[in-house]
Write a protein that holds these residues in place. Structure first.
Motif, PDB file in Angstrom:
ATOM      1  N   CYS A  41      34.691  42.786  38.944  1.00 24.38           N
ATOM      2  CA  CYS A  41      34.938  43.012  40.366  1.00 24.38           C
ATOM      3  C   CYS A  41      34.426  41.793  41.113  1.00 24.38           C
ATOM      4  CB  CYS A  41      34.200  44.263  40.831  1.00 24.38           C
ATOM      5  SG  CYS A  41      34.163  44.511  42.620  1.00 24.38           S
TER       6      CYS A  41
ATOM      7  N   VAL B 255      39.429  44.140  40.034  1.00 24.58           N
ATOM      8  CA  VAL B 255      38.973  44.736  41.286  1.00 24.58           C
ATOM      9  C   VAL B 255      38.559  43.656  42.270  1.00 24.58           C
ATOM     10  CG1 VAL B 255      37.314  46.334  42.351  1.00 24.58           C
ATOM     11  CG2 VAL B 255      38.081  46.737  39.994  1.00 24.58           C
TER      12      VAL B 255
ATOM     13  N   ASN C 206      29.920  43.380  39.377  1.00 23.19           N
ATOM     14  CA  ASN C 206      30.380  42.740  40.602  1.00 23.19           C
ATOM     15  C   ASN C 206      29.773  41.344  40.716  1.00 23.19           C
ATOM     16  OD1 ASN C 206      31.538  42.815  43.477  1.00 23.19           O
ATOM     17  ND2 ASN C 206      29.392  42.307  43.815  1.00 23.19           N
TER      18      ASN C 206
END
Length: 280
Positions: free
Chosen positions: A21, A60, A247
């Motif tokens: 992500c 993502v 992330n």
């Protein structure tokens, strides 16, 4: 018609594109590093560049709503366009807005981000449960109806989070563990992955005392600029590592505005994470 459940779409995207992500975080200093002004034109250029470089490649993208909201209605318009274009290019969009309230107000937040025909409809939304997990029910219900997902703050990487998340309840379980238990119930029986995930920091070290097997995704900030690496993931998440969505924001975004460099950085992180998860 509702979408295929978020958990199923996320599992497929991570398997096909790699478990990564990338944040879209246009804060003022990063705009400056890119040679852009801290204004609506800089915001638009930044966001368009990230989406065009990455939306066809990464699983993502996670726009941080606050960095758009600070420009008022024009910033929200840029956010709407970024979400639309990212989803059209095949990326799943997690809106990082961390909304949390009660009753009709929580329902309105859910309508903003989780109603299929809403201008800011996103594949998933980050939410805060600290008015009680039950306060999230309007978002849970609308996410199910729309085929969207939620990421609930559970064990965050900021040091201040511990005073709430590690507070021990009367039953001897701390608040973070309680949130994970609620999510396991939401995801029970879902295949290949439930749609209701937790935010769990990749910088937290050994979390073996927590049951991270919630049959849902674990959004893990902290890779890159915050100090965690792909190699750390197995030690932090143990057997749940395959469901981790690491992330990375500054670690990728610092390579802009060069689109080729942005893509190369994202691909490196995705490959490092894929290798670490595969070896776990």
């Amino acid at each position: 018609m509702s979408l295929e459940p978020f958990g199923a779409r996320l599992r497929r995207a991570m398997d096909e594109r790699g478990p990564l992500c990338v944040g879209i975080d246009p804060h003022a200093s990063l705009l400056g590093d890119w040679g852009l002004n801290d204004d609506i034109a800089g915001l638009e250029r930044f966001s368009r560049t990230v989406v065009e470089a990455l939306a066809e490649r990464v699983a993502v993208l996670k726009p941080q709503s606050a960095f758009f909201e600070r420009f008022g209605s024009r910033g929200i318009a840029v956010l709407e366009k970024s979400v639309e274009e990212a989803r059209a290019a095949g990326a799943l969009v997690v809106m990082d807005a961390k909304r949390g309230d009660i009753g009709s107000t929580m329902a309105a937040y859910a309508e903003t981000f989780l109603r299929k025909d809403a201008p800011l409809f996103s594949d998933a939304l980050t939410v805060s449960p600290y008015l009680g997990y039950g306060s999230l029910k309007p978002a849970v219900d609308l996410a199910r109806e729309s085929g969207a997902g939620l990421f609930v703050l559970a064990l965050t990487s900021n040091p201040e989070g511990g005073e709430v998340q590690h507070a021990v309840r009367g039953d001897g379980r701390d608040v973070g563990a309680t949130m994970l238990a609620h999510l396991a119930v939401e995801n029970a029986g879902e295949t290949p992955l439930g749609s209701f995930g937790a935010v769990v920091g990749a910088t937290l070290g050994d979390l073996s005392s927590y049951d991270l097997d919630i049959n849902g995704p674990l959004l893990a900030p902290g890779i890159g600029a915050q100090g965690a690496t792909a190699a750390d993931l197995a030690g932090v998440f143990g057997a749940a590592v395959r469901n981790v969505v690491p992330n990375v924001s500054r670690g990728v975004l610092r390579h802009g505005p060069d689109a080729v460099a942005l893509r190369a950085s994202a691909e490196r992180f995705a490959e490092e994470i894929r290798a670490a998860v595969g070896a776990a």
